[in-house]
Design a protein around this motif. Structure first.
Motif, short mmCIF file in Angstrom:
data_model
loop_
_atom_site.label_atom_id
_atom_site.label_comp_id
_atom_site.label_asym_id
_atom_site.label_seq_id
_atom_site.Cartn_x
_atom_site.Cartn_y
_atom_site.Cartn_z
N ARG A 112 53.89 19.96 75.61
CA ARG A 112 52.92 20.89 76.16
C ARG A 112 52.49 21.96 75.16
N GLY A 113 53.46 22.46 74.36
CA GLY A 113 53.11 23.47 73.36
C GLY A 113 52.14 22.95 72.32
N THR A 114 52.35 21.71 71.89
CA THR A 114 51.46 21.09 70.90
C THR A 114 50.06 20.91 71.47
N LEU A 115 49.98 20.43 72.70
CA LEU A 115 48.68 20.20 73.33
C LEU A 115 47.94 21.52 73.54
N GLU A 116 48.67 22.55 73.91
CA GLU A 116 48.03 23.86 74.08
C GLU A 116 47.51 24.38 72.75
N LEU A 118 46.55 22.54 70.16
CA LEU A 118 45.39 21.74 69.78
C LEU A 118 44.17 22.15 70.59
N ALA A 119 44.36 22.37 71.88
CA ALA A 119 43.24 22.79 72.73
C ALA A 119 42.69 24.14 72.29
N ALA A 120 43.57 25.03 71.86
CA ALA A 120 43.12 26.35 71.40
C ALA A 120 42.30 26.25 70.12
N GLU A 121 42.62 25.26 69.26
CA GLU A 121 41.89 25.07 68.01
C GLU A 121 40.54 24.39 68.23
N VAL A 122 40.40 23.67 69.35
CA VAL A 122 39.14 22.97 69.64
C VAL A 122 38.69 23.36 71.05
N PRO A 123 38.21 24.59 71.23
CA PRO A 123 37.85 25.05 72.58
C PRO A 123 36.70 24.27 73.21
N ASP A 124 35.93 23.53 72.41
CA ASP A 124 34.83 22.73 72.96
C ASP A 124 35.34 21.50 73.70
N ALA A 125 36.62 21.16 73.53
CA ALA A 125 37.19 20.01 74.23
C ALA A 125 37.76 20.46 75.57
N GLU A 126 37.39 19.75 76.63
CA GLU A 126 37.94 20.07 77.94
C GLU A 126 39.41 19.68 78.04
N VAL A 128 42.81 17.38 75.73
CA VAL A 128 43.25 16.79 74.47
C VAL A 128 44.46 15.89 74.73
N HIS A 129 44.64 14.96 73.81
CA HIS A 129 45.81 14.07 73.87
C HIS A 129 46.13 13.65 72.44
N VAL A 130 47.39 13.28 72.20
CA VAL A 130 47.84 12.89 70.86
C VAL A 130 48.53 11.54 70.93
N VAL A 131 48.17 10.63 70.01
CA VAL A 131 48.83 9.32 69.90
C VAL A 131 49.33 9.18 68.46
N ASN A 132 49.83 7.98 68.11
CA ASN A 132 50.58 7.91 66.85
C ASN A 132 49.74 7.73 65.59
N ASN A 133 48.46 7.41 65.65
CA ASN A 133 47.59 7.49 64.47
C ASN A 133 46.14 7.34 64.90
N GLY A 134 45.23 7.51 63.95
CA GLY A 134 43.82 7.48 64.29
C GLY A 134 43.35 6.15 64.82
N ALA A 135 43.84 5.06 64.24
CA ALA A 135 43.47 3.73 64.73
C ALA A 135 43.95 3.52 66.15
N ALA A 136 45.13 4.06 66.47
CA ALA A 136 45.66 3.95 67.83
C ALA A 136 44.77 4.69 68.83
N GLN A 277 51.22 12.28 60.47
CA GLN A 277 50.42 11.14 60.93
C GLN A 277 50.37 11.14 62.44
N CYS A 278 49.15 11.17 62.97
CA CYS A 278 48.94 11.10 64.42
C CYS A 278 47.46 10.87 64.67
N GLY A 279 47.13 10.55 65.90
CA GLY A 279 45.73 10.39 66.29
C GLY A 279 45.37 11.40 67.35
N LEU A 280 44.21 12.00 67.23
CA LEU A 280 43.77 13.04 68.15
C LEU A 280 42.68 12.49 69.07
N LEU A 281 42.78 12.82 70.34
CA LEU A 281 41.77 12.47 71.33
C LEU A 281 41.31 13.76 71.98
#
Length: 425
Positions: A112-116, A118-126, A128-136, A277-281
Motif C-alpha cells: 500500500r505504501g508503494t502504491l500511494e 506512485l499515485a502521488a507522483e502521477v496525480p493524473d492517474a486515477e 495504479v498497479h505494479v507488476v514484475n516488468n514492463g512486458a508483463a 525492475q518492475c512494470g507500472l500500470l
C-alpha cells in the motif's frame, strides 16, 4: 596433500562457511587441493590459497564500474539503485508488514505504501498497479482486455522488438491477442485507425519505439487523437518517465499521455525512473482494478523487495539515473581531469570529450555531452578482469572510461581499480 576435512577445520574457513555456505567454501578448498596435486602449490599453502580465493559474497554477481557512457545499460542491470532504495531492501529482507495491517492485525493491501507513493507522483492517474516488468504490464492488459477475442489495433511502425529477440506482437499474441495492423512502416493516419476499429476492438495500442527512430517522410497519431475513436487507448511509453524532462524532449511521459486521454499507461520502473525492475500500470480506476483482480495478475506479482525499493525510489533522494541526467559537461570534464591526474604516468591517460547515451531502450537519438579518460585499448580486458571490474568502451582505437554513468563517489574506486590493473601482455 592435506585432507579436505583438515583444511575445512581452519578457523578462517569455518567462519567463511557460516557466512557463505559450506558448499561454496568446499569448492574453493577442492580447487586449492587440485593445484597442490598438480604440483603448483605446497601442501602447507592449501588453506591460505583457499582463503585468498574466497569470494566476497555468496552470489556470482559482481559489482561493476559502468564507464561505458551508457546510463541505463541493460547488460549491467539497467538503473543503479539509490542508497535509500538499497537500505529499503535491507529492511524488506526480513519479516515485514507487506500484507498486514498492524493496527487491526488483519490482512492489509499489499504494498500500500508503494502504491500511494506512485499515485502521488502521477496525480493524473486515477489508480495504479505494479507488476514484475514492463512486458508483463502490457501482457496483463492484453490478456484481460482482449480475452474474449477482441482485436488490438496497432500501427505497423510500432511493432517493435524490445531486446534479446523478444517482439511486441509475439508477446501479445502469446497471451491471446488478435492484432490488426494499420498504416505503413513510416506513416500512419487517424483514418487508418478509424477504418480498423469496429465492435470487436478491445483497445487501441500506442507503442513508443523507444530503441530506434525513423526520420524523414513519417507521420504518427498522438494519443489525444486516438481517444476520439471510441475504444480504450493504451499507451506503452516504455522508459518509465513519469513527467516531461528538459533533456529528453521527445521521450513520452506518463503524465502527458494521461492528460492526452489515455485510459491506461504501461511503463518500466527500472529505466528513466531509476528504480528496480518492475512494470507500472497507470490509468482509469475501473480498468486498473479489473487488471489487479484478474487471476493472471497473481503470476506477475512483485515481491516485497521490489515494493520496498520502488517506494524508496519514489519518495527518497534523487536516484542515480535522474541525478546523472542533471550533470553538466564542465563538471564531468573536471572529474575526468582529476581521475587522469591521479593515475600512474605510464598508463598514458588523457582527457577527451565524449558522447554518452541514455540506453535501456530510451531516447535513442539523444546525445549527452560528456568527458572520458582515454587509455590504450590493451587495458580493456585487464580492467574487466579486475576487482571491481571496470567496463569502458573502445572507440577510435582507444579505451574510453566515460564518467557520465559513474557516480562521483566512485571516482576514487575507478582510480584505484585502474591503478591496480596489470599492464597488457
Amino acid at each position: 596433500m592435506p585432507r579436505t576435512d583438515q583444511v575445512l577445520a581452519d578457523p578462517r574457513l569455518r567462519e567463511a562457511a557460516a557466512r557463505l555456505g559450506p558448499a561454496l567454501v568446499k569448492r574453493v578448498v577442492v580447487a586449492a587441493q587440485e593445484r597442490c596435486r598438480a604440483g603448483e602449490l605446497a601442501p602447507t599453502d592449501v588453506a591460505d590459497e583457499a582463503v585468498a580465493a574466497l569470494p566476497a559474497g555468496a552470489t556470482t554477481l559482481r559489482r561493476v564500474v559502468n564507464a561505458t557512457g551508457v546510463l541505463v545499460h541493460t547488460n549491467l542491470g539497467r538503473a543503479p539503485l539509490s542508497a535509500a532504495a538499497v537500505e529499503a531492501l535491507r529492511t524488506a529482507a526480513g519479516p515485514t508488514d507487506v500484507e498486514l495491517d498492524l493496527v487491526t492485525a488483519r490482512r492489509g493491501r499489499r504494498g500500500r505504501g508503494t502504491l500511494e507513493a506512485l499515485a502521488a507522483e502521477v496525480p493524473d492517474a486515477e489508480a495504479v498497479h505494479v507488476v514484475n516488468n514492463g512486458a508483463a504490464a502490457l501482457a496483463l492488459v492484453t490478456r484481460v482486455l482482449a480475452r474474449d477475442g477482441g482485436s488490438v489495433v496497432i500501427a505497423r511502425g510500432e511493432l517493435v522488438e524490445i531486446g534479446d529477440g523478444f517482439r511486441i506482437p509475439e508477446l501479445m499474441e502469446s497471451v491471446g491477442a488478435r492484432l490488426r495492423e494499420v498504416g505503413t512502416t513510416n506513416r500512419v493516419r487517424l483514418e487508418d485507425y478509424a477504418a480498423a476499429v469496429d465492435d470487436d476492438t478491445a483497445f487501441v495500442l500506442k507503442v513508443h519505439p523507444s530503441n530506434f527512430a525513423v526520420r524523414g517522410f513519417t507521420s504518427s497519431v498522438p494519443v489525444a487523437d486516438l481517444v476520439t475513436l471510441g475504444p480504450p487507448v493504451v499507451a506503452d511509453i516504455g522508459s518509465g518517465l513519469l513527467r516531461p524532462h528538459p533533456r529528453l524532449p521527445d521521450e513520452p511521459d506518463a503524465a502527458t499521455a494521461l492528460r492526452g486521454g489515455a485510459d491506461l499507461v504501461t511503463a518500466s520502473g527500472d529505466k528513466l525512473l531509476g528504480g528496480p525492475q518492475c512494470g507500472l500500470l497507470l490509468g482509469r480506476s475501473a480498468l486498473v482494478e479489473r487488471l489487479r483482480r484478474d487471476p493472471f495478475a497473481r503470476a506477475l506479482r512483485v515481491d516485497k523487495l521490489t515494493l520496498a525499493a520502488l517506494e524508496a525510489t519514489l519518495t527518497g533522494p534523487v536516484p542515480p539515473v535522474p541525478a546523472a541526467l542533471a550533470r553538466d559537461v564542465a563538471g564531468l570534464r573536471a572529474r575526468a581531469e582529476a581521475v587522469a591526474a591521479a593515475l600512474p604516468e605510464h598508463l598514458g591517460a588523457v582527457v577527451v570529450d565524449s558522447e554518452a547515451a541514455v540506453g535501456g531502450g530510451g531516447a535513442p537519438e539523444v546525445v549527452l555531452p560528456s568527458a572520458a579518460v582515454s587509455l590504450p585499448p590493451a587495458y580493456a580486458e585487464p580492467l574487466r578482469a579486475g576487482d571491481p571490474p571496470v567496463v569502458g568502451r573502445l572507440e577510435r582505437g582507444r579505451l574510453l572510461l566515460d564518467l557520465f554513468a559513474v557516480d562521483p563517489d566512485e571516482d576514487v574506486v575507478l582510480v584505484d581499480a585502474v591503478g591496480r590493473a596489470p599492464g597488457p601482455a
